[in-house]
Scaffold this active site. Structure first.
Site, PDB file in Angstrom:
ATOM      1  N   ASP A 144       0.853  -1.193   0.000  1.00  0.00           N
ATOM      2  CA  ASP A 144       0.000   0.000   0.000  1.00  0.00           C
ATOM      3  C   ASP A 144       0.890   1.245   0.000  1.00  0.00           C
ATOM      4  O   ASP A 144       2.055   1.192   0.389  1.00  0.00           O
ATOM      5  CB  ASP A 144      -0.875  -0.067   1.259  1.00  0.00           C
ATOM      6  N   ARG A 145       0.336   2.375  -0.434  1.00  0.00           N
ATOM      7  CA  ARG A 145       1.144   3.604  -0.473  1.00  0.00           C
ATOM      8  C   ARG A 145       0.936   4.455   0.781  1.00  0.00           C
ATOM      9  O   ARG A 145       1.795   4.521   1.639  1.00  0.00           O
ATOM     10  CB  ARG A 145       0.793   4.414  -1.733  1.00  0.00           C
ATOM     11  N   ASP A 146      -0.234   5.098   0.878  1.00  0.00           N
ATOM     12  CA  ASP A 146      -0.448   6.091   1.935  1.00  0.00           C
ATOM     13  C   ASP A 146      -0.584   5.418   3.295  1.00  0.00           C
ATOM     14  O   ASP A 146      -1.431   4.547   3.494  1.00  0.00           O
ATOM     15  CB  ASP A 146      -1.691   6.927   1.623  1.00  0.00           C
ATOM     16  N   GLU A 170       0.293   9.073   5.817  1.00  0.00           N
ATOM     17  CA  GLU A 170      -1.130   9.210   5.457  1.00  0.00           C
ATOM     18  C   GLU A 170      -1.510  10.658   5.741  1.00  0.00           C
ATOM     19  O   GLU A 170      -1.524  11.084   6.891  1.00  0.00           O
ATOM     20  CB  GLU A 170      -1.955   8.238   6.308  1.00  0.00           C
ATOM     21  N   TYR A 194      -5.796  13.245   1.648  1.00  0.00           N
ATOM     22  CA  TYR A 194      -5.642  13.110   0.212  1.00  0.00           C
ATOM     23  C   TYR A 194      -4.347  13.787  -0.207  1.00  0.00           C
ATOM     24  O   TYR A 194      -4.153  14.976   0.066  1.00  0.00           O
ATOM     25  CB  TYR A 194      -6.837  13.733  -0.524  1.00  0.00           C
ATOM     26  N   HIS A 220     -11.241   5.319  -8.788  1.00  0.00           N
ATOM     27  CA  HIS A 220     -12.709   5.336  -8.797  1.00  0.00           C
ATOM     28  C   HIS A 220     -13.299   5.580  -7.408  1.00  0.00           C
ATOM     29  O   HIS A 220     -12.642   5.458  -6.392  1.00  0.00           O
ATOM     30  CB  HIS A 220     -13.238   3.988  -9.327  1.00  0.00           C
ATOM     31  N   CYS A 241     -11.840  -2.688  -8.810  1.00  0.00           N
ATOM     32  CA  CYS A 241     -10.441  -2.544  -8.401  1.00  0.00           C
ATOM     33  C   CYS A 241     -10.253  -1.735  -7.123  1.00  0.00           C
ATOM     34  O   CYS A 241      -9.121  -1.602  -6.645  1.00  0.00           O
ATOM     35  CB  CYS A 241      -9.603  -1.963  -9.540  1.00  0.00           C
ATOM     36  N   ARG A 242     -11.315  -1.175  -6.554  1.00  0.00           N
ATOM     37  CA  ARG A 242     -11.164  -0.413  -5.315  1.00  0.00           C
ATOM     38  C   ARG A 242     -10.952  -1.382  -4.154  1.00  0.00           C
ATOM     39  O   ARG A 242     -11.820  -2.209  -3.842  1.00  0.00           O
ATOM     40  CB  ARG A 242     -12.416   0.444  -5.088  1.00  0.00           C
ATOM     41  N   LYS A 243      -9.781  -1.286  -3.516  1.00  0.00           N
ATOM     42  CA  LYS A 243      -9.488  -2.192  -2.406  1.00  0.00           C
ATOM     43  C   LYS A 243     -10.581  -2.094  -1.351  1.00  0.00           C
ATOM     44  O   LYS A 243     -11.020  -0.988  -1.055  1.00  0.00           O
ATOM     45  CB  LYS A 243      -8.131  -1.841  -1.766  1.00  0.00           C
TER      46      LYS A 243
HETATM   47 MG    MG Z   1      -2.998   3.083   3.439  1.00  0.00          MG
HETATM   48 ZN    ZN Z   2     -11.390   1.098  -9.288  1.00  0.00          ZN
END
Ligand code: MG
Ligand code: ZN
Length: 191
Positions: A8-10, A16, A19, A91, A106-108
């Site tokens: 994961d990134r953020d 974190e 946004y 999305h 595709c949204r985790k």
């Molecule tokens: Mg995260």
């Molecule tokens: Zn998506």
């Protein structure tokens, strides 16, 4: 087929910040470079998987995501590390306008990002891991038959304190941060 460490990134590789809508807010964790380098040197593929619904919400253009990943990539490269692939979901099911407003796959924690990665890179998911700071990252791992690692950076510490008693299944591993997570993966498994 090679195994991968999906990261994961953020909250996992960088702070974190809500946004990430400007590069000036991107604070990459000091241990992130060593973590990715260890993944590289241990024979796993290093694959970034991140939800970026700020695109759908209209908080920033999709090009902002590319800029952030270019900066991350440059920082990793300066430390001899690299991501083998980057996948993100721009999305949101109800915010913004189409095409970004959609109930995507595709949204985790939905598995679309990892399914695409596995198809494009020949990844052995049963030997793979997902590392993230949210329970949904761990659920993502289970959705694709991988193992899920929760880190205490980002939302992780708070999720462990306030939410983990309600989780139907506990993470396969809990680590203080992504470097500890990778060290334990590498020491306990073989790529
Ligand atoms: Mg995260
Ligand atoms: Zn998506």
């Amino acid at each position: 087929m090679r195994p991968a460490v999906f990261i994961d990134r953020d909250g996992t590789l960088c702070d974190e910040v809500g946004y990430l809508n400007h590069l000036s807010r991107m604070r990459i964790f000091p241990f992130a470079v060593e973590a990715v380098r260890l993944v590289n040197r241990s024979g796993w593929l290093a694959v970034l998987v991140t939800n970026q619904a700020g695109v759908a919400r209209g908080y920033f253009p999709e090009s902002m995501v590319a800029e952030a990943h270019a900066l991350l990539g440059a920082r990793l490269a300066s430390g001899g590390a690299h991501l083998d692939a980057v996948y993100y979901c721009p999305h949101h099911p109800s915010a913004g306008e189409p095409p970004y407003r959609q109930d995507c796959t595709c949204r985790k924690p939905k598995p679309g990002l990892i399914e695409r990665a596995a198809a494009e890179h020949g990844i052995d998911l049963a030997r793979s891991f997902v590392i993230g700071d949210r329970y949904h990252d761990v659920q993502l791992a289970w959705a694709v038959g991988a193992r899920g690692v929760l880190v205490r950076t980002g939302y992780g510490a708070g999720e462990l304190v306030h939410l983990s008693a309600r989780w139907p299944r506990q993470p396969d591993l809990v680590a203080d941060h992504v470097l500890e997570a990778v060290e334990r993966i590498v020491s306990e498994s073989r790529a």
